[in-house]
Design an enzyme around this catalytic site. Structure first.
Site, PDB file in Angstrom:
ATOM      1  CE  LYS A   1      12.644  86.656  15.169  1.00 47.28           C
ATOM      2  NZ  LYS A   1      13.030  87.624  14.125  1.00 47.28           N
TER       3      LYS A   1
ATOM      4  N   GLY B   1       3.798  84.031   8.691  1.00 47.50           N
ATOM      5  CA  GLY B   1       3.311  83.110   7.675  1.00 47.50           C
ATOM      6  C   GLY B   1       2.863  81.768   8.246  1.00 47.50           C
TER       7      GLY B   1
ATOM      8  CB  THR C   1       6.867  80.822  10.441  1.00 52.76           C
ATOM      9  OG1 THR C   1       7.432  81.154   9.192  1.00 52.76           O
ATOM     10  CG2 THR C   1       7.897  81.042  11.532  1.00 52.76           C
TER      11      THR C   1
ATOM     12  CD  GLU D   1      -4.275  87.220  14.762  1.00 49.17           C
ATOM     13  OE1 GLU D   1      -4.689  87.337  13.592  1.00 49.17           O
ATOM     14  OE2 GLU D   1      -5.036  87.032  15.720  1.00 49.17           O
TER      15      GLU D   1
ATOM     16  CB  CYS E   1      -2.337  89.362   7.087  1.00 46.61           C
ATOM     17  SG  CYS E   1      -2.969  90.606   8.221  1.00 46.61           S
TER      18      CYS E   1
ATOM     19  CD  GLU F   1      -0.438  85.302   3.008  1.00 47.24           C
ATOM     20  OE1 GLU F   1       0.488  84.617   3.472  1.00 47.24           O
ATOM     21  OE2 GLU F   1      -1.019  86.178   3.656  1.00 47.24           O
TER      22      GLU F   1
HETATM   23  P1  NAD Z   1       7.471  84.783   8.543  1.00 45.79           P
HETATM   24  O1  NAD Z   1       6.617  83.689   9.044  1.00 45.79           O
HETATM   25  O2  NAD Z   1       8.509  84.474   7.553  1.00 45.79           O
HETATM   26  O3  NAD Z   1       8.242  85.507   9.735  1.00 45.79           O
HETATM   27  C1  NAD Z   1       7.542  86.062  10.835  1.00 45.79           C
HETATM   28  C2  NAD Z   1       8.468  86.101  12.034  1.00 45.79           C
HETATM   29  O4  NAD Z   1       8.770  84.771  12.422  1.00 45.79           O
HETATM   30  C3  NAD Z   1       9.806  86.800  11.777  1.00 45.79           C
HETATM   31  O5  NAD Z   1      10.136  87.553  12.922  1.00 45.79           O
HETATM   32  C4  NAD Z   1      10.760  85.619  11.626  1.00 45.79           C
HETATM   33  O6  NAD Z   1      12.086  85.931  11.949  1.00 45.79           O
HETATM   34  C5  NAD Z   1      10.175  84.648  12.627  1.00 45.79           C
HETATM   35  N1  NAD Z   1      10.556  83.246  12.449  1.00 45.79           N
HETATM   36  C6  NAD Z   1      10.869  82.598  11.308  1.00 45.79           C
HETATM   37  N2  NAD Z   1      11.145  81.304  11.579  1.00 45.79           N
HETATM   38  C7  NAD Z   1      10.999  81.125  12.917  1.00 45.79           C
HETATM   39  C8  NAD Z   1      11.127  80.025  13.803  1.00 45.79           C
HETATM   40  N3  NAD Z   1      11.467  78.810  13.374  1.00 45.79           N
HETATM   41  N4  NAD Z   1      10.889  80.210  15.119  1.00 45.79           N
HETATM   42  C9  NAD Z   1      10.515  81.416  15.581  1.00 45.79           C
HETATM   43  N5  NAD Z   1      10.389  82.516  14.791  1.00 45.79           N
HETATM   44  C10 NAD Z   1      10.613  82.367  13.471  1.00 45.79           C
HETATM   45  O7  NAD Z   1       6.451  85.888   8.019  1.00 45.79           O
HETATM   46  P2  NAD Z   1       6.803  87.241   7.283  1.00 45.79           P
HETATM   47  O8  NAD Z   1       7.206  86.862   5.902  1.00 45.79           O
HETATM   48  O9  NAD Z   1       7.685  88.081   8.129  1.00 45.79           O
HETATM   49  O10 NAD Z   1       5.375  87.964   7.285  1.00 45.79           O
HETATM   50  C11 NAD Z   1       4.435  87.763   6.303  1.00 45.79           C
HETATM   51  C12 NAD Z   1       3.343  86.828   6.769  1.00 45.79           C
HETATM   52  O11 NAD Z   1       2.727  87.348   7.944  1.00 45.79           O
HETATM   53  C13 NAD Z   1       2.237  86.694   5.768  1.00 45.79           C
HETATM   54  O12 NAD Z   1       1.859  85.352   5.652  1.00 45.79           O
HETATM   55  C14 NAD Z   1       1.105  87.511   6.362  1.00 45.79           C
HETATM   56  O13 NAD Z   1      -0.173  87.116   5.932  1.00 45.79           O
HETATM   57  C15 NAD Z   1       1.313  87.279   7.811  1.00 45.79           C
HETATM   58  N6  NAD Z   1       0.677  88.336   8.623  1.00 45.79           N
HETATM   59  C16 NAD Z   1      -0.475  88.035   9.301  1.00 45.79           C
HETATM   60  C17 NAD Z   1      -1.134  89.031  10.032  1.00 45.79           C
HETATM   61  C18 NAD Z   1      -2.417  88.751  10.782  1.00 45.79           C
HETATM   62  O14 NAD Z   1      -2.872  89.615  11.525  1.00 45.79           O
HETATM   63  N7  NAD Z   1      -3.038  87.599  10.626  1.00 45.79           N
HETATM   64  C19 NAD Z   1      -0.586  90.311  10.074  1.00 45.79           C
HETATM   65  C20 NAD Z   1       0.585  90.585   9.373  1.00 45.79           C
HETATM   66  C21 NAD Z   1       1.205  89.567   8.653  1.00 45.79           C
END
Ligand code: NAD
Length: 494
Positions: free
Chosen positions: A178, A232, A235, A253, A287, A387
């Site tokens: 997803k 994030g 989540t 991650e 990230c 962050e």
């Molecule tokens: P997010 O956590 O809002 O969403 C990530 C994914 O989770 C999306 O597909 C979202 O639809 C899904 N999601 C949300 N709620 C959920 C739930 N209850 N159950 C299952 N899935 C759910 O993050 P974002 O805003 O899309 O991305 C930014 C974040 O990602 C930042 O914190 C960034 O640091 C992190 N990130 C980390 C890495 C890494 O390698 N460590 C890489 C890229 C991004």
């Protein structure tokens, strides 16, 4: 919105509509233009995709293939992405609003990930264990973990997906992915590539839509063996909690609050230029972005003045704007979050040196946020602690090496960091002391698909890339074989 002919979910080898025909329109964050209309799945659609993945896995149609064949398949995927690179890069740029050159760079990294796992797919056979008895053959084998639920973010949609899809496919798993609801198109494209190359039906499945409705079953359903999440921290915590009920494996991650430590004897120009890259590349939506500049007090004033001057000159623009040097944030909601984050930082005592605004009137159709520098920050300032996930660098200063290490480790996160000095004694000591998963010495941002990626502390659980990134998708089994069965004599033979 409803449209019967929108069929963008990929379930059991077929492109299908959402079961309730719902759709979502995707807009480019740079100018609000419509990019496409995609299906918005239901919870039941995700459950159907999980059932298809489970059936494919149990049939052995992919898991039982020779590992070398699975590796060859990944190399063919890499070649197909290269052939269709323009289409892929354009789709990524439109969904994210990032500059086309940045999306093109992402495609090279994605090709490298598929190539890496393609090449090592058959280099992981397990091992023999010395049972201390020549009549016993004892071996540990690595088997696919089963059905993987993959949930990915919007900043590097296909890159993050490729770090999961490639090792999962290399090791014989089936999966349901997803992508983030705002950036679905390249995930659809990669599954199209795999389908056209002959991946059996049910091995790869895509569901699109909201996290709570469409993503949540991937962390709760008993038929998912591993949920692999990038996104994030909040989540990530929810996913770990809900995965606990079925005791499934979890790979997380998450975010970072990454220190970029500059000693006074560093190459000033290189450190300065890379401090800009560290914080503002991809609008800071990385990230591992170097958002915490930690600079030695003797050069701090000169370094920060020059950083501010250059940051103020960075040109914002959309994917196809040749003059643009950085792009927008992903949505109005996200821009509001960054705005609030900077405002709270300033209220808590940080000094706004540049940025802190949405750019001029030419940017009003997109979700831009100007490169921002906050100095005079204390370690408890929310802009230093949280962050922000935007183009914002906070500045702290230090005088001694121990102080630099303490400041750099003073965070709940632990994803990445950098140290800059011309003294290798300093760089060796500091890089060993930093509690972060990747450390750059006199550089910022490069990573290698052969080397593990992941976080200490609340930046995550597990590793992607490298050999460990493949192990995440396997489960070990011990097979103990007695080649000369005999009566044990433990109980009387009566
Ligand atoms: P997010 O956590 O809002 O969403 C990530 C994914 O989770 C999306 O597909 C979202 O639809 C899904 N999601 C949300 N709620 C959920 C739930 N209850 N159950 C299952 N899935 C759910 O993050 P974002 O805003 O899309 O991305 C930014 C974040 O990602 C930042 O914190 C960034 O640091 C992190 N990130 C980390 C890495 C890494 O390698 N460590 C890489 C890229 C991004």
């Amino acid at each position: 919105m409803s449209a019967e002919n929108v069929e963008t979910l990929f379930i059991n080898g077929q492109w299908v509509a959402a079961s309730n025909q719902a759709t979502r329109t995707i807009y480019c964050p740079a100018d609000g233009s419509e990019v496409g209309v995609v299906s918005e799945a239901t919870t039941e659609d995700t459950e159907r995709a999980i059932a298809a993945a489970r059936a494919a896995f149990e049939s052995g149609v992919w898991a039982d293939k020779p590992a070398a064949e699975r590796g060859d398949f990944l190399l063919a995927v890499a070649a197909s992405i290269r052939e269709r690179k323009d289409e892929f890069a354009r789709a990524e740029a439109l969904d994210t609003g990032k500059r086309l050159v940045e999306a093109e760079g992402d495609m090279e990294d994605i090709i490298s990930a598929f190539r890496h796992f393609g090449k090592i797919a058959d280099h992981y056979p397990g091992r023999l264990v010395d049972a201390g008895d020549p009549t016993v053959v004892s071996r540990v084998v690595h088997e696919p973990i089963g059905v993987v639920g993959m949930i990915t973010p919007w900043n590097f949609p296909l890159l993050q997906a490729s770090w999961k899809i490639a090792p999962a496919i290399a090791t014989g798993n089936s999966f349901v992915i997803k992508p983030a609801e705002l950036t679905p198109h390249t995930t659809m494209l990669i599954v199209d590539v795999m389908d056209k190359l002959g991946l059996p039906a049910g091995v790869a499945n895509v569901v699109l839509g909201d996290g709570g409705t469409v993503g949540a079953p991937l962390s709760t359903h008993k038929d998912i063996d591993l949920v692999s999440f990038t996104g994030g921290l909040i989540t990530g915590r929810k996913i770990a909690e809900s995965a606990a009920h079925t005791v499934k494996d979890v790979a997380l991650e998450l975010g970072g609050k990454n220190p970029n430590v500059i000693f006074a004897d560093a190459d000033f120009e290189a450190a300065l230029d890379n401090a800009l890259n560290a914080g503002f590349l991809d609008s800071g939506l990385v990230c591992s972005a170097g958002t915490r500049l930690i600079v030695q007090d003797t050069i701090a004033e000169q370094f920060v003045d020059e950083l501010v001057r250059r940051a103020a000159n960075i040109v914002m623009g959309g994917p196809f704007d040749d003059k643009a040097e950085t792009g927008p944030l992903v949505s109005a909601e996200h821009r509001d979050k960054v705005t609030d984050y900077v405002n709270r930082g300033v209220e808590a005592g940080a000094r706004l040196r540049t940025g802190g605004n949405w750019g001029g009137p030419e940017h009003e159709n997109g979700y831009f946020y100007a490169p921002t520098v906050l100095d005079q920050c204390t370690s408890d300032n929310p802009a230093v602690v949280e962050e922000g996930f935007g183009p914002v660098i906070t500045v702290e200063t230090f005088s001694t090496e121990d102080e630099a290490i303490a400041i750099a480790n003073d965070t709940d996160y632990g994803l990445a960091g950098a140290v800059w000095s011309s003294d290798t004694g300093v760089t060796n000591r500091v890089s060993r002391k930093l509690r972060h998963g990747t450390i750059w010495v006199n550089d910022y941002h490069p990573y290698l698909p052969q080397a593990e990626w992941g976080g200490f502390k609340q930046s995550g659980i597990g590793r992607e890339l490298g050999i460990t990134g493949m192990e995440e998708y396997t489960v070990s089994k011990h097979i103990y074989e007695n080649t000369e069965p005999a009566v044990s004599g433990w109980f009387p033979q009566k």
